[in-house]
Write a protein that holds these residues in place. Structure first.
Motif: not given
Length: 517
Positions: A339-350, A13-15, A484-488
């Motif tokens: 929002y989710n540390e599992a998605n950090w790799s997407y930012l690294t690629t970008a 989720a994201c606020l 931990g990291e991330g949202h929710t």
């Protein structure tokens, strides 16, 4: 404005709050488990007389209406009527759309309403990703997602065409008097279009009205008490429900909580720090791994990201599609994976593409996912429209320009990397056609059953302090902490959190003392 919360397909989720840069939130879904064969034949459910007895005067017919369920691909779908205005019985009606994941057992405890946040995110979309819910929940409850008033398949807020919306989300406005005036005019025109295309619903999409809808849904589903799982903005919706209907409150889980006592300006400032902390954690992780495109210390890495985002205002980043990444889009693209540390790799690629190849393809893909924009320029939801309308119906930040300038400077001082995107909150509802709703609920929800509030210690969108605050504000609130990291946390953290949530929702077990997972 930035957008609070959604949890599509078991993600986050994201606020995010009203800001000069207008943003939203979405992340790639995690893998879905196979849907069990839980489809049932079409059926009609009558609201129970006991549940309907609490209907407000003049609204009894809404509380007692039958629900006509029909099969919709392994789920059951239905639409019910709700009052346009919960203060005027004769004002007309709107539609609320629901989707049910039937329980895997023949004798469920009842219904579990769920909300992914936003405001503006689809509860129907949340239910469609069955991996969001543990097997114990699926056995114990019919899990019912609904699109709140103004959202998605319910009677929606409608504003502008896709081309105008795309321009609205893409355009950068400089923090000058001229730039601010230009943005105020753009938002004024947006609000005018919303009023023309939505009508009086635009003045009745506040959270209190949505919470009243939930009590009606409780009744027509035949539940004496409301059992509920809400994420991010969904915690505000759940807390509002408990404040309005403490006697009807069953087992509520509020995950990634909002401090409902804060002003919009306070929310913006604290959320900016939340994203700064989350981005710092990302940079630390990136620098510790191989092929990180950032260099030097953590502080230098943060400065490199800040320079990239800010430079995109004057020099938009080219992509192979022919579109460019503006500063607005760069912000969306950087914020979304946090929002989710599992998605950090997407930012690294970008960041690799930008710093090493000079192109912004992946960053643009992240920004489009954030904004629900399809490759052809269309949008898959009305989340931006609903988000702005609901926020403006709930509360307003200061519209005094001098105060906004000072608040913006204070935010950047505390959150130098992305803080510029959290200032000028008051612009987000400039000249909005309808006033905010009058607060009519008890923030302490005195008399409600125990309410579980879950906080993640480095949540970017709903800082951990907010969960602690909400648990303390609610008379019956109790806090569960995920370190931990991330949202929710539920469904994306660990077995400790998942077990605590399911023990509470299924069996009513409240942890013995503070629980940290």
């Amino acid at each position: 404005m930035i957008r609070p919360a959604r949890r599509p397909a078991a993600t986050v989720a994201c606020l995010l709050v009203p800001v000069l840069l207008l943003a939203a939130c979405a992340v790639p879904p995690k893998n879905q488990v196979a849907l069990e064969d839980v489809g049932k034949s079409s059926s009609a459910t009558e609201g129970s007389s006991a549940a309907a007895s609490g209907a407000p005067d003049g609204f009894e017919d809404f509380y007692t209406q039958p629900v006509e369920w029909s099969d919709c691909g392994g789920f059951e779908c239905a639409t019910v009527d709700a009052p346009l205005d919960w203060h005027e019985p004769g004002a007309g009606s709107i539609e609320i759309a629901m989707k049910k994941l039937p329980a895997t057992t023949d004798d469920p405890q009842g219904s579990l309403l769920v909300n992914p946040g936003g405001p503006g995110a689809s509860g129907i979309g949340l239910v469609e990703s069955t991996s969001n819910f543990g097997f114990r929940l699926r056995a114990a409850f019919d899990i019912v997602g609904f699109d709140p008033r103004g959202v998605g398949q319910s009677t929606p807020v409608t504003c502008v065409d896709d081309e105008t919306k795309d321009e609205f989300l893409t355009t950068d406005y400089p923090e000058t008097d001229k730039g601010i005036a230009q943005q105020i005019e753009a938002i004024r025109q947006w609000g005018k279009a919303c009023a023309e295309n939505t009508g009086d619903l635009l003045g009745n999409v506040d959270t209190q009205s949505a919470a009243r809808d939930m009590d009606m849904l409780r009744a027509v589903l035949g539940d004496e008490k409301l059992n509920y799982l809400g994420y991010s903005y969904g915690t505000q919706l759940g807390a509002t429900y408990a404040g309005l209907f403490p006697g009807n409150t069953g087992r509520l889980v509020l995950d990634g909580a909002i401090d409902i006592t804060l002003s919009p300006d306070q929310v913006a400032a604290e959320q900016a720090v939340g994203f700064e902390n989350a981005l710092r954690a990302y940079v630390e992780d990136c620098l510790a791994g191989p092929d990180c495109p950032l260099g030097g210390s953590v502080d230098l890495g943060l400065q490199q990201i800040r320079a990239m985002v800010n430079d995109a205002a004057a020099h938009p980043i080219a992509t192979s599609s022919g579109r460019s990444v503006t500063k607005n889009l760069a912000f969306y693209g950087v914020a979304m994976p946090l929002y989710n540390e599992a998605n950090w790799s997407y930012l690294t690629t970008a960041l690799r593409e930008i710093f090493w190849e000079g192109r912004g393809d992946t960053l643009l893909l992240l920004a489009d996912s954030y904004n629900d924009r399809n490759a052809d320029g269309s949008f898959s939801s009305n989340s931006e429209e609903a988000f702005r309308a609901i926020n403006c119906a709930d509360d307003r930040a200061t519209e005094d320009l001098d105060k906004m300038k000072q608040l913006a400077a204070d935010i950047v001082a505390e959150a130098p990397t992305l803080g510029e995107s959290f200032g000028y909150s008051g612009i987000g509802c400039a000249d909005w056609p309808y006033p905010p709703a009058k607060k009519e609920f008890d923030v302490h929800a005195k008399g409600a059953a125990p309410i579980m509030v879950i906080g993640t210690t480095n949540d970017p969108a709903t800082p951990y302090r907010w969960s602690k605050a909400l648990a303390g504000t609610l008379d019956s609130g109790f806090l569960v902490t995920y370190e931990g990291e991330g949202h929710t946390a539920y469904g994306r953290s660990n077995e400790c959190i998942d077990g605590a949530v399911e023990d509470y929702l299924v069996d009513g077990e409240v942890p013995d003392g503070a629980l940290t997972c």
